[in-house]
Structure formats: structure tokens, C-alpha cells
Design a protein around this motif. Structure first.
Motif: not given
Length: 248
Positions: A57-85
Motif C-alpha cells: 500500500a505505502t509503496s503504491l504512493a512512492t512508486y506511483g509518484a515515481f511513475g507519474v513524475v516520469s510520465v509527466m516530466l519526460l513526455n510533454p517536454g520531449i514532444g515539444v522539443a521534437e516539434d521544435r527540431t
């Protein structure tokens, strides 16, 4: 907003497909967090972690935070950078559609993947350790994690506005993994070196994880909420300044 609703739907659809077309980002931001959670839950699943709650249960919060941050940090930024390129961002900027609609679509398109990470972890938890959370608590946890991932999307966009797609991926990963490790999302801070424990309270991932855990334990969370809100304000400022100085 109604005028641009069809365009927003098209942009979101393109954003969803763009994530699938980028296997490296998909692996690091979606598959790896779920795999890590499943591995450690299979080892420690029903061991007591915090209070009366099992590790699953508790690791669902910590690993869930890891997973959500990974998705939200990487994907929009990389997508915009590719559009610029590719010069596609320049086309969007001179088109009739406000660039804000395109950028918002990038962020919104990442939300289903963030939610998918949490659902996949929850299924793994259910299969490995059985039911460890009631439905209301789980929904509250999901809402906090998904909304708490939005400021990280802003920071990702800020990097994507100024760096190439390859550089954006490298920079964001270089920030993500040390930040996640030093926040205690993989390894409990109690067994980390003292200097790591001293650094952790200054990291936004630390506060997001504790805000998420507070939904399970009922612990005081106002300070962590304020830290997440401050992160959102700083992310918006960084994205705004980077966009203002955008070169396409």
C-alpha cells in the motif's frame, strides 16, 4: 474554448500517438516504474511498512509518484522539443490555433499514461498482495498523484523549449533519477546516508510522495501540499520564461 475544442481533440490524439512512437520514453516513464513496483512488491508485499499499512500500500504512493513524475516530466517536454527540431512548432505558432492549445494538449495527452501507470501498479498489487486499499482511499491517492504530476510537466516543457529532443531527454533523465532516488521513492530514506536525508525535503518529489502517503495514513499534509503548489508556480514561471525566449 468551444471554437478550439475540435483542434484540441486532434492535438491530444496526436500527443497520445507520439508517446507510443517513442519507445525509449515509453520504457523509462511507463514500463520501468511498473516493473520496479511489481518486483519489490513481490518481495515485501504484505510486510508492515508505515503504521498498520503493508508495503504494497505505502509503496503504491512512492512508486506511483515515481511513475507519474516520469510520465509527466519526460513526455510533454520531449514532444515539444521534437516539434521544435522538426520545425513543426514554428508552423503551429503562425497558424490560427493558439499555441497554448497545442501545449495544453501535450500535457493532457500524458495524463492517461500517468493514470495507466497507477492502474497497472494497482493491478500488480492486487495480484501479488491482495486488496490493500479501499476504493475511496485509492481514488483519493490517484487524484493526488495525477494532479501532483502537472507541475513536473511544466518543467519538462521549459526544458523542451530551449533544448533539442535528444538533449531534452538526456537532461530530464539526468534530473529525474537522482531526484527520485534522493527523495526515497525507491529506497526508504531511513537507510540512506545522512546527507541524502538532509537534501530530500528540498525536492518536489519528496513532498509529492508524502502528500500521497498522507492519503493512506491520515498524516498532516498541509506543508507538503504547499510545497507542491510552490513547485507548480515555479514550473509555470520556468515554462513561461522559456517560451518567451523561444527560438524556433
Amino acid at each position: 474554448m468551444t471554437t478550439y475544442a475540435p483542434v484540441l481533440r486532434v492535438e491530444i490524439g496526436e500527443g497520445l500517438r507520439a508517446i507510443l512512437r517513442e519507445p525509449t520514453a515509453l520504457f523509462f516513464s511507463v514500463l520501468m516504474p511498473v516493473g520496479f513496483y511489481a518486483l519489490f512488491t513481490s518481495i515485501f508485499g504484505r510486510e508492515q511498512a508505515v503504521g498498520e499499512l503493508p508495503y504494497a500500500a505505502t509503496s503504491l504512493a512512492t512508486y506511483g509518484a515515481f511513475g507519474v513524475v516520469s510520465v509527466m516530466l519526460l513526455n510533454p517536454g520531449i514532444g515539444v522539443a521534437e516539434d521544435r527540431t522538426r520545425g513543426w512548432l514554428r508552423v503551429k505558432m503562425v497558424s490560427a490555433t493558439p499555441i497554448g492549445v497545442s501545449l495544453a494538449a501535450r500535457v493532457v495527452a500524458a495524463l492517461p499514461y500517468a493514470l495507466g501507470v497507477i492502474v497497472a501498479m494497482s493491478v500488480a498489487s492486487l495480484l501479488i498482495a491482495g486488496p490493500v486499499l479501499d476504493v475511496v482511499t485509492w481514488l483519493r491517492l490517484v487524484a493526488v498523484l495525477v494532479l501532483g504530476g502537472l507541475p513536473f510537466a511544466l518543467f519538462g516543457l521549459a526544458v523542451g523549449f530551449v533544448a533539442s529532443s535528444n538533449a531534452t531527454a538526456a537532461i530530464l533523465n539526468a534530473v529525474l533519477f537522482p531526484m527520485v532516488l534522493a527523495s526515497g521513492l525507491w529506497i526508504p530514506l531511513e537507510i540512506m546516508p545522512g546527507w541524502v536525508q538532509a537534501v530530500a525535503p528540498y525536492l518536489p518529489t519528496y513532498h509529492l510522495a508524502l502528500l500521497a502517503q498522507a492519503q493512506l495514513t491520515g498524516a498532516a499534509a498541509l506543508g507538503h501540499l504547499l510545497a507542491v503548489l510552490l513547485t507548480t508556480a515555479l514550473g509555470a514561471l520556468a515554462a513561461g520564461l522559456a517560451y518567451r525566449n523561444l527560438r524556433v
